[in-house]
Design a protein around this motif. Structure first.
Motif, short mmCIF file in Angstrom:
data_model
loop_
_atom_site.label_atom_id
_atom_site.label_comp_id
_atom_site.label_asym_id
_atom_site.label_seq_id
_atom_site.Cartn_x
_atom_site.Cartn_y
_atom_site.Cartn_z
N MET A 61 0.85 -1.20 0.00
CA MET A 61 0.00 0.00 0.00
C MET A 61 0.88 1.24 0.00
O MET A 61 1.70 1.42 0.87
CB MET A 61 -0.91 0.01 1.23
CG MET A 61 -1.95 1.14 1.27
SD MET A 61 -1.34 2.74 1.87
CE MET A 61 -1.04 2.36 3.59
N ASP A 79 -2.51 4.04 -2.96
CA ASP A 79 -3.61 3.38 -3.64
C ASP A 79 -4.95 3.97 -3.21
O ASP A 79 -5.07 4.65 -2.19
CB ASP A 79 -3.59 1.88 -3.34
CG ASP A 79 -2.33 1.22 -3.86
OD1 ASP A 79 -1.78 1.72 -4.86
OD2 ASP A 79 -1.90 0.21 -3.28
N PHE A 133 -9.07 3.14 -2.31
CA PHE A 133 -9.90 2.08 -1.75
C PHE A 133 -11.35 2.57 -1.67
O PHE A 133 -11.61 3.77 -1.57
CB PHE A 133 -9.42 1.72 -0.34
CG PHE A 133 -8.01 1.16 -0.31
CD1 PHE A 133 -7.80 -0.20 -0.34
CD2 PHE A 133 -6.92 2.02 -0.26
CE1 PHE A 133 -6.51 -0.71 -0.32
CE2 PHE A 133 -5.62 1.52 -0.23
CZ PHE A 133 -5.42 0.15 -0.27
N VAL A 176 -11.50 3.21 3.70
CA VAL A 176 -10.34 3.22 4.57
C VAL A 176 -10.84 3.30 6.01
O VAL A 176 -11.62 4.19 6.36
CB VAL A 176 -9.37 4.38 4.27
CG1 VAL A 176 -8.32 4.51 5.37
CG2 VAL A 176 -8.68 4.16 2.92
N SER A 217 -13.08 -2.93 -1.65
CA SER A 217 -11.65 -2.81 -1.37
C SER A 217 -11.51 -2.03 -0.06
O SER A 217 -12.06 -0.94 0.09
CB SER A 217 -10.94 -2.10 -2.51
OG SER A 217 -11.49 -0.82 -2.76
N LEU A 242 -8.97 -0.91 3.36
CA LEU A 242 -7.68 -0.75 4.02
C LEU A 242 -7.92 -0.37 5.47
O LEU A 242 -8.66 0.57 5.75
CB LEU A 242 -6.86 0.34 3.33
CG LEU A 242 -5.56 0.74 4.04
CD1 LEU A 242 -4.54 -0.40 4.01
CD2 LEU A 242 -4.96 2.01 3.42
N ILE A 247 -5.93 0.96 8.81
CA ILE A 247 -4.69 1.57 9.28
C ILE A 247 -4.73 1.60 10.81
O ILE A 247 -5.64 2.20 11.39
CB ILE A 247 -4.52 3.00 8.74
CG1 ILE A 247 -4.58 3.01 7.22
CG2 ILE A 247 -3.20 3.60 9.23
CD1 ILE A 247 -4.68 4.41 6.62
N ARG A 254 -8.16 -9.98 6.30
CA ARG A 254 -7.27 -10.34 5.19
C ARG A 254 -7.80 -11.53 4.40
O ARG A 254 -7.59 -11.62 3.18
CB ARG A 254 -5.88 -10.64 5.73
CG ARG A 254 -5.13 -9.39 6.20
CD ARG A 254 -3.83 -9.72 6.88
NE ARG A 254 -3.06 -8.51 7.20
CZ ARG A 254 -2.35 -8.36 8.30
NH1 ARG A 254 -2.29 -9.34 9.21
NH2 ARG A 254 -1.68 -7.24 8.51
N GLY A 279 -9.13 -7.85 2.39
CA GLY A 279 -8.82 -6.55 2.97
C GLY A 279 -7.35 -6.43 3.32
O GLY A 279 -6.65 -7.42 3.53
N GLU A 280 -6.85 -5.21 3.37
CA GLU A 280 -5.47 -4.94 3.76
C GLU A 280 -5.45 -4.33 5.16
O GLU A 280 -6.32 -3.52 5.51
CB GLU A 280 -4.80 -3.99 2.78
CG GLU A 280 -4.64 -4.53 1.37
CD GLU A 280 -3.84 -3.59 0.49
OE1 GLU A 280 -2.84 -3.03 0.99
OE2 GLU A 280 -4.23 -3.40 -0.68
N PRO A 308 -2.98 7.00 1.16
CA PRO A 308 -4.04 6.31 0.43
C PRO A 308 -5.28 7.18 0.31
O PRO A 308 -5.51 8.08 1.13
CB PRO A 308 -4.31 5.08 1.29
CG PRO A 308 -3.88 5.48 2.66
CD PRO A 308 -2.70 6.37 2.47
#
Length: 318
Positions: A1, A4, A6, A9, A30, A32, A34, A70, A74-75, A101
């Motif tokens: 990442m 990018d 998404f 987020v 999508s 993310l 954090i 994940r 997902g990240e 991001p």
């Protein structure tokens, strides 16, 4: 990442954030997450009152949640968010390490910070034998000698809850007012000890008592201390979102509507950043609800865009 884009987020990777991310990722968004890696419950040995996971360590619960997110694509990354800018469909989330991001929608689940009285010893034992919640920690301290460091109505509320868990409860009012129901306190055998508190007495790896400024030491096994709770949300100021006093008087939060929406379009919040008293189960549920609401909002936006494109094609010359 790196930089990018998404659909969603999620800022904050605790119970609320991971459950919100899970709902969005399972809807094929999508996503993310954090996480700054500084959870409020880090000092606690275990999470309690959580169905089917009572007694799990906070770290294990987070790792399970990350793996589930994940597993649906997902990240999850570690990082500190310093600033958020932009508007609906085009937010930029700036991290301290330079990553930025972008997101169509945001879910803020950064939790809160417990501000404790400036009394030596409290912070060192916080989450162990200096605690705030009888539902989170009460069973572990049942039948122990409990002290409550509070004044006025809050002291009475806490005393009644802790008295349910053991017979030896005292209230340290410090320089504040004593609870106004002396008859109820007397009936339950709850003593009130006035006078400024100087320190929490610690021997080895445990609390042993409370020392008053006059030198008196009252032996205690655990101390209940209501904290002043402040949401972690300074990074939202560029969006126009600011902390406001919580109606309970317990601290400051980010207000939301029943769906988790903030006053800024495209931004939701869940967990302790908005609900100061939410336990892990409640925060997770709020995160799941907000994640579903965000997906529903995106579904509508995607459908509207498809209709606009469909009309444009239909209106175009053959």
């Amino acid at each position: 990442m790196t930089n990018d884009s998404f659909d969603v987020v999620v800022i904050g990777g605790g119970a609320a954030g991971l459950n919100g991310a899970l709902m969005a990722a399972r809807s094929r968004r999508s996503v993310l997450v954090i996480d700054a890696g500084a959870p409020r419950n880090a000092p606690a040995a275990a999470v309690h009152g959580l169905f089917a996971r009572d007694g799990v360590s906070p770290a294990e619960l987070v790792e399970r949640g990350r793996a589930e997110v994940r597993g649906y694509g997902g990240e999850v990354v570690t990082g500190e968010v310093t600033r958020v800018t932009g508007t609906l469909d085009d937010f930029t989330v700036e991290l301290a390490d330079g990553r930025a991001p972008r997101a169509r929608r945001l879910l803020v689940t950064t939790g809160l910070v417990d501000e404790l009285p400036d009394i030596p010893g409290l912070r060192e034992r916080w989450g162990r034998d200096v605690v705030h919640c009888p539902y989170c920690h009460g069973w572990e301290h049942r039948d122990e000698a409990i002290g409550i460091l509070a004044a006025g109505p809050m002291a009475m509320h806490a005393a009644l809850l802790w008295r349910q868990l053991g017979p030896d409860v005292v209230i340290f009012t410090g320089t504040g007012d004593a609870p106004d129901d002396s008859e109820r306190l007397a009936a339950l055998g709850i003593r009130v000890i006035p006078g400024a508190v100087a320190a929490a007495e610690i021997a080895g790896d445990r609390l042993t008592g409370v020392r008053l400024r006059d030198g008196t030491v009252v032996a205690r096994d655990a101390l209940a201390v209501p904290s002043h709770m402040v949401a972690r949300a300074d990074f939202l100021s560029d969006l126009g979102l600011h902390l406001v006093p919580h109606p309970s008087g317990m601290g400051e939060h980010i207000p939301v509507d029943p769906t988790g929406r903030t006053e800024v379009p495209g931004v939701w919040a869940a967990g302790n950043v908005t609900d100061l008293t939410a336990q892990v189960g409640g925060a997770a549920a709020a995160g799941a609800w907000a994640g579903a609401q965000i997906n529903a909002d995106l579904v509508t936006a995607d459908a509207d865009r498809a209709v606009a494109e469909y009309r444009a094609r239909a209106a175009a010359p053959a």
